[in-house]
Scaffold this active site. Structure first.
Site, PDB file in Angstrom:
ATOM      1  N   LYS A   1      26.121  20.283  61.043  1.00 39.81           N
ATOM      2  CA  LYS A   1      26.009  19.795  62.608  1.00 39.81           C
ATOM      3  C   LYS A   1      25.129  20.770  63.267  1.00 39.81           C
ATOM      4  O   LYS A   1      24.664  21.915  62.793  1.00 39.81           O
ATOM      5  CB  LYS A   1      27.222  19.522  63.215  1.00 39.81           C
ATOM      6  CG  LYS A   1      27.962  21.167  63.180  1.00 39.81           C
ATOM      7  CD  LYS A   1      29.665  20.648  63.735  1.00 39.81           C
ATOM      8  CE  LYS A   1      30.214  22.255  63.847  1.00 39.81           C
ATOM      9  NZ  LYS A   1      31.780  21.982  63.862  1.00 39.81           N
TER      10      LYS A   1
ATOM     11  N   ARG B   1      41.725  19.282  71.346  1.00 39.48           N
ATOM     12  CA  ARG B   1      40.111  19.017  71.559  1.00 39.48           C
ATOM     13  C   ARG B   1      40.287  17.468  71.165  1.00 39.48           C
ATOM     14  O   ARG B   1      40.847  16.493  71.920  1.00 39.48           O
ATOM     15  CB  ARG B   1      39.211  19.749  70.515  1.00 39.48           C
ATOM     16  CG  ARG B   1      37.851  19.518  70.755  1.00 39.48           C
ATOM     17  CD  ARG B   1      36.878  20.474  70.224  1.00 39.48           C
ATOM     18  NE  ARG B   1      36.909  20.280  68.696  1.00 39.48           N
ATOM     19  CZ  ARG B   1      36.110  21.096  67.977  1.00 39.48           C
ATOM     20  NH1 ARG B   1      35.271  22.086  68.430  1.00 39.48           N
ATOM     21  NH2 ARG B   1      36.122  20.951  66.648  1.00 39.48           N
TER      22      ARG B   1
ATOM     23  N   TYR C   1       8.916  42.800  84.081  1.00 37.54           N
ATOM     24  CA  TYR C   1       9.277  42.356  85.378  1.00 37.54           C
ATOM     25  C   TYR C   1      10.245  43.112  85.935  1.00 37.54           C
ATOM     26  O   TYR C   1      11.151  43.553  85.341  1.00 37.54           O
ATOM     27  CB  TYR C   1       9.808  40.921  85.073  1.00 37.54           C
ATOM     28  CG  TYR C   1       9.058  39.620  84.939  1.00 37.54           C
ATOM     29  CD1 TYR C   1       8.021  39.483  85.868  1.00 37.54           C
ATOM     30  CD2 TYR C   1       9.000  38.942  83.683  1.00 37.54           C
ATOM     31  CE1 TYR C   1       7.014  38.458  85.707  1.00 37.54           C
ATOM     32  CE2 TYR C   1       8.422  38.150  83.468  1.00 37.54           C
ATOM     33  CZ  TYR C   1       7.182  37.704  84.368  1.00 37.54           C
ATOM     34  OH  TYR C   1       6.294  36.705  84.040  1.00 37.54           O
TER      35      TYR C   1
ATOM     36  N   MET D   1      10.125  35.255  78.882  1.00 37.46           N
ATOM     37  CA  MET D   1      10.377  34.008  78.576  1.00 37.46           C
ATOM     38  C   MET D   1      10.248  34.022  77.054  1.00 37.46           C
ATOM     39  O   MET D   1      10.594  33.308  76.185  1.00 37.46           O
ATOM     40  CB  MET D   1       9.679  32.865  79.259  1.00 37.46           C
ATOM     41  CG  MET D   1      10.115  31.385  78.897  1.00 37.46           C
ATOM     42  SD  MET D   1       9.357  30.069  79.876  1.00 37.46           S
ATOM     43  CE  MET D   1       9.935  30.326  81.449  1.00 37.46           C
TER      44      MET D   1
HETATM   45  C1  LIG Z   1      32.364  22.951  62.994  1.00 36.58           C
HETATM   46  C2  LIG Z   1      33.524  22.315  62.469  1.00 36.58           C
HETATM   47  C3  LIG Z   1      33.960  22.959  61.242  1.00 36.58           C
HETATM   48  C4  LIG Z   1      33.394  24.071  60.373  1.00 36.58           C
HETATM   49  O1  LIG Z   1      33.866  25.159  61.155  1.00 36.58           O
HETATM   50  P1  LIG Z   1      33.466  26.778  60.745  1.00 36.58           P
HETATM   51  O2  LIG Z   1      34.221  27.729  61.160  1.00 36.58           O
HETATM   52  O3  LIG Z   1      31.781  26.986  61.100  1.00 36.58           O
HETATM   53  O4  LIG Z   1      33.670  26.545  59.309  1.00 36.58           O
HETATM   54  C5  LIG Z   1      35.046  22.318  60.299  1.00 36.58           C
HETATM   55  N1  LIG Z   1      35.592  21.056  60.944  1.00 36.58           N
HETATM   56  C6  LIG Z   1      35.200  20.754  62.135  1.00 36.58           C
HETATM   57  C7  LIG Z   1      36.221  19.356  62.731  1.00 36.58           C
HETATM   58  C8  LIG Z   1      34.059  21.128  63.121  1.00 36.58           C
HETATM   59  O5  LIG Z   1      33.887  20.724  63.967  1.00 36.58           O
END
Ligand SMILES: *Cc1c(COP(=O)(O)O)cnc(C)c1O
Length: 431
Positions: free
Chosen positions: A102, A198, A325, A374
């Site tokens: 992801k 969540r 800056y 930046m």
């Molecule tokens: C991102 C995620 C993971 C992986 O988590 P890590 O801590 O990066 O291993 C596993 N399961 C779900 C549902 C996630 O959102």
């Protein structure tokens, strides 16, 4: 493939095997090609550089890289596969591996990594959004892909691209049932909330979910899963055990109602080494792939990501002068100040400025001076007389590590990686 540049005395004989209109150029040796390299315009192209060792094509690689890249994220694919295997070795035979890619592979680039992971036989990929999954399909990835945050507007695309949505609520399940109608077969995954709070179905939802799925057998539940809140934190282990127990309690009635046993999975990176008893049928590996573990395996992992910039200019300034800056400083000695090609828009945040962080130049650490801008940052290289304009600067990698930058930025490595902006070129390499 739209053109071939051949180097060597034998390669021109390939010409007669190629279509007449295929663009070819030949050089007798690497040196001659390098002398003539300006005659070739390389723009928005993917170049495969391939040749036997005696041709020393690394000289060509170096020249091309200089042209293309000032600020790059180098992704070491060999190290990534090494890390995958560190975790694979901890699995019982038959336990499946889901690799999380992801957020563009935690910033490292998803399609490239996904294809490599597919080649190395991971069983599943996980993405956050349907669009990320579509990108993988369009890049030719065939593995099953779990989509964590499906949206009804994307159901049709998910169906066409064989993406498998996570179902985390009753309304979402209803929408999917409605979308599927009588004829569509959909592969889905049920997400259970066991304490993370969540996304996820709650214990009170289970009975209704089971009934709806029994009435709609064209929805095939590929897996049932949950997520641990604190898999890497010993002080919360009692809670983790409660989550795992709640997971099993919720799973049982679902499987009973379905009449088959979907895959069960709950651990992420932090839990793989710490909770072998909760691997169940699959584990979900994320940050560990990218070289970061807080569950005790850090020593075995290799660095995957190296973020580099270059020195654009060096100047010598007098005591009393200020840098950047808002005129921070002033310096109290004659100083050599290097401006490097990375700034907060690249993900190198302002918190790293004013000496709070140092980068690697010619094997030595050089602190930032003044505010991060930046697109640029100034560093003090007074103590590194060999530093030159054009030198490479390591922002994170072996030294300094991503953990060090994360600490400086008051965050975690996940956020540092995913903050490296899109304009930073990703360069993939294998040892
Ligand atoms: C991102 C995620 C993971 C992986 O988590 P890590 O801590 O990066 O291993 C596993 N399961 C779900 C549902 C996630 O959102």
């Amino acid at each position: 493939m739209n053109r071939l540049i051949g180097i060597g005395t034998d390669i021109p004989s390939i010409r007669e095997k190629l279509p007449a209109d295929f663009d070819t150029t030949f050089y007798p040796d690497t040196a001659t090609f390098l002398q003539n390299i300006q005659q070739h315009h390389f723009l928005d192209e993917l170049i495969l550089l391939k040749g036997a060792r005696p041709f020393a094509f690394e000289h060509i690689a170096r020249r091309l890289e200089q042209k293309a890249h000032k600020t790059v994220l180098e992704v070491n694919l060999t190290a990534l596969v090494h890390n995958l295997n560190v975790y694979n070795r901890l699995l019982r035979p038959g336990t499946k591996m889901l690799a999380m890619v992801k957020a563009s592979g935690y910033g490292s680039g998803s399609a490239e990594l996904a294809k490599l992971l597919e080649f190395h036989h991971v069983d599943y990929l996980g993405v956050a959004y349907a669009d990320e999954g579509i990108e993988l399909r369009q890049a030719g990835v065939n593995l099953p892909i779990l989509v964590l945050n499906p949206d009804p507007s994307g159901f049709d695309a998910m169906y066409r691209f064989r993406l498998e949505p996570e179902v985390y609520s009753l309304p979402l399940l209803d929408e999917l049932i409605h979308y599927a109608g009588q004829e569509k077969h959909l592969a889905i995954h049920l997400k259970l909330d066991t304490g993370m709070h969540r996304l996820g179905l709650e214990p009170l939802d289970i009975q209704i979910v089971a009934e709806k799925l029994t009435a709609n057998p064209n929805l095939e539940v590929k897996s049932v899963f949950s997520h641990l809140s604190a898999s890497d934190a010993p002080q919360h282990d009692a809670f983790t055990h409660r989550q795992a127990a709640a997971f099993s309690d919720m799973y049982a009635p679902i499987a009973a109602a379905l009449g088959y046993a979907p895959l069960r999975h709950i651990v992420n990176t932090g839990g793989i080494a710490r909770f072998p008893e909760y691997h169940f049928d699959m584990v979900r590996l994320g940050i560990g792939l990218y070289g970061v573990d807080s569950g005790g395996l850090q020593d075995q992992l290799r660095v995957v990501n190296t973020l580099k910039a270059t020195i654009s200019q060096i100047k010598t300034i007098e005591p009393g002068e200020t840098v950047g800056y808002n005129r921070n400083g002033p310096v109290d000695r004659p100083s050599r100040i290097a401006t490097i090609s990375i700034g907060y828009a690249d993900g190198f945040l302002r918190l790293a400025g004013n000496g709070r962080y140092s980068v690697l130049v010619q094997g030595r650490r050089a602190p930032t001076i003044g505010n991060v801008c930046m697109d640029m940052t100034m560093i003090d290289v007074t103590h590194i007389p060999v530093a030159r304009e054009g030198d490479e600067v390591v922002i994170l990698g072996e030294n300094p590590t991503v953990q060090e930058l994360a600490t400086c930025l008051q965050t975690i490595p996940y956020e540092v990686f995913t903050n490296i902006s899109e304009r930073v070129k990703r360069v993939y390499w294998q040892e």
